[in-house]
Design an enzyme around this catalytic site. Structure first.
Site, PDB file in Angstrom:
ATOM      1  N   SER A  64      -2.058  10.588  -0.705  1.00 43.10           N
ATOM      2  CA  SER A  64      -1.419  11.778  -1.269  1.00 43.10           C
ATOM      3  C   SER A  64      -1.396  12.930  -0.268  1.00 43.10           C
ATOM      4  O   SER A  64      -0.739  12.832   0.769  1.00 43.10           O
ATOM      5  CB  SER A  64      -2.133  12.157  -2.569  1.00 43.10           C
ATOM      6  N   HIS A  93      -0.222   6.820  -9.269  1.00 45.35           N
ATOM      7  CA  HIS A  93      -0.743   7.606  -8.150  1.00 45.35           C
ATOM      8  C   HIS A  93      -2.270   7.560  -8.068  1.00 45.35           C
ATOM      9  O   HIS A  93      -2.851   7.535  -6.982  1.00 45.35           O
ATOM     10  CB  HIS A  93      -0.279   9.062  -8.298  1.00 45.35           C
TER      11      HIS A  93
END
Length: 315
Positions: A87, A291
């Site tokens: 990320s 995610h």
């Protein structure tokens, strides 16, 4: 963005990559983003002072990462290293290699786990709601000169742990919030939700959040927008310049999840089309991989890290 290296060391989660690499003979160095609970020191400023927090992932990329990389290489006597970034870990690395391209030569392989560069297919509803209310919160933060967001706090963590573990209904609500924020998953261990909630708050700067909001709204991977007047002084342009991703010449492997609501599969693929030296673009082979799954999926070793460790052997 708000987490810390502590998540890499929780053995009761599935994220074993740090231990796996140590067992394979690698030195493993765990980085912490500026401003989290492990990175609050400064030679002249205190975290209580507003000036301490005036940074975003741009400063992490052009100052903190090169200092970290050089320290590791000087300590180990190596000339290159592997970089694994999840990320925002991918965001700051692409800043570094764009602005200071000499660091490309110090990378054996960049392993991007849903790297946060493009957000043109962003679909996280709670985050979208947060972005809509951000201008109001931003003005409040400016008026109070309090720029630290979601700091590490034992009472807050205790409350989160309680809310996500106290009853079946509350656990179901936390599970729904996880999926609405990060995407559908088939690998969430419900018993680990309280632990994830407790570890979610490491702290960060409001300017880091502001830079991400800018990135999402503009659709451009660009430097911080200070407003037309200050932009003109800093950049000699009324708008901030975009990072030149063609300068990222190190080999990059991109791994993405099919149901990631923050860094979508399409945005990861689009990033691969811009970078000049893509070693691999790989969808994690699961119908539902979001995610957060790069950290918490109960089969992340089989789905992802077995492959990552093998690919590192080629470099």
């Amino acid at each position: 963005m708000f987490m810390s290296s502590g998540l890499f060391l929780l053995k009761n989660l599935s994220f074993f990559i740090a231990y796996r690499l140590v067992d394979s003979g690698y030195d493993v160095w765990l980085g912490n983003a500026r401003g989290n609970l492990y990175s609050r020191n400064h030679t002249t400023l205190s975290p209580e002072e507003p000036e301490f927090w005036k940074f975003s992932w741009h400063e992490m990329g052009i100052y903190d990462l090169p200092a970290t990389i050089d320290y590791i290489l000087n300590t180990t006597g190596q000339s290159r290293l592997f970089y694994v970034g999840h990320s925002m870990g991918g965001t700051m690395l692409h800043v570094l290699l764009s602005v200071k391209p000499e660091y490309n030569a110090k990378m054996r392989l960049v392993i991007g786990l849903a790297p946060g560069v493009f957000y043109n297919h962003f679909s996280s509803l709670p985050t979208i709601s947060g972005i809509r209310s951000w201008p109001v919160l931003k003005e409040l933060l400016r008026a109070t000169e309090r720029y630290e967001l979601l700091p590490y706090s034992e009472p807050t963590i205790a409350l989160l742990y309680y809310l996500c573990s106290n009853s079946t209904v509350q656990m179901a609500a936390c599970e729904m919030l996880v999926e609405e924020t990060f995407g559908k998953t088939d690998g969430l261990n419900k018993s680990e939700i309280p632990l994830l909630a407790a570890m979610a708050l490491g702290g960060n700067s409001a300017f880091t959040t502001d830079h991400f909001v800018q990135l999402i709204k503009s659709g451009k991977f660009q430097q911080f927008d200070f407003g037309p007047e200050e932009n003109q002084q800093r950049y000699r342009s009324s708008t901030p310049p975009e990072y030149n991703l063609k300068m990222v010449t190190a080999p990059v492997a991109i791994h993405y999840g099919q149901t990631d609501k923050l860094v979508s599969d399409q945005d990861s693929i689009n990033l691969s089309k811009v970078l000049p030296n893509v070693a691999e673009v790989r969808r994690v082979p699961s119908e539902f991989f979001n995610h957060l799954d790069f950290i918490s999926h109960k089969r992340v070793n089989q789905l992802l890290y077995d492959h990552v460790v093998k690919s590192m052997e080629l470099y």
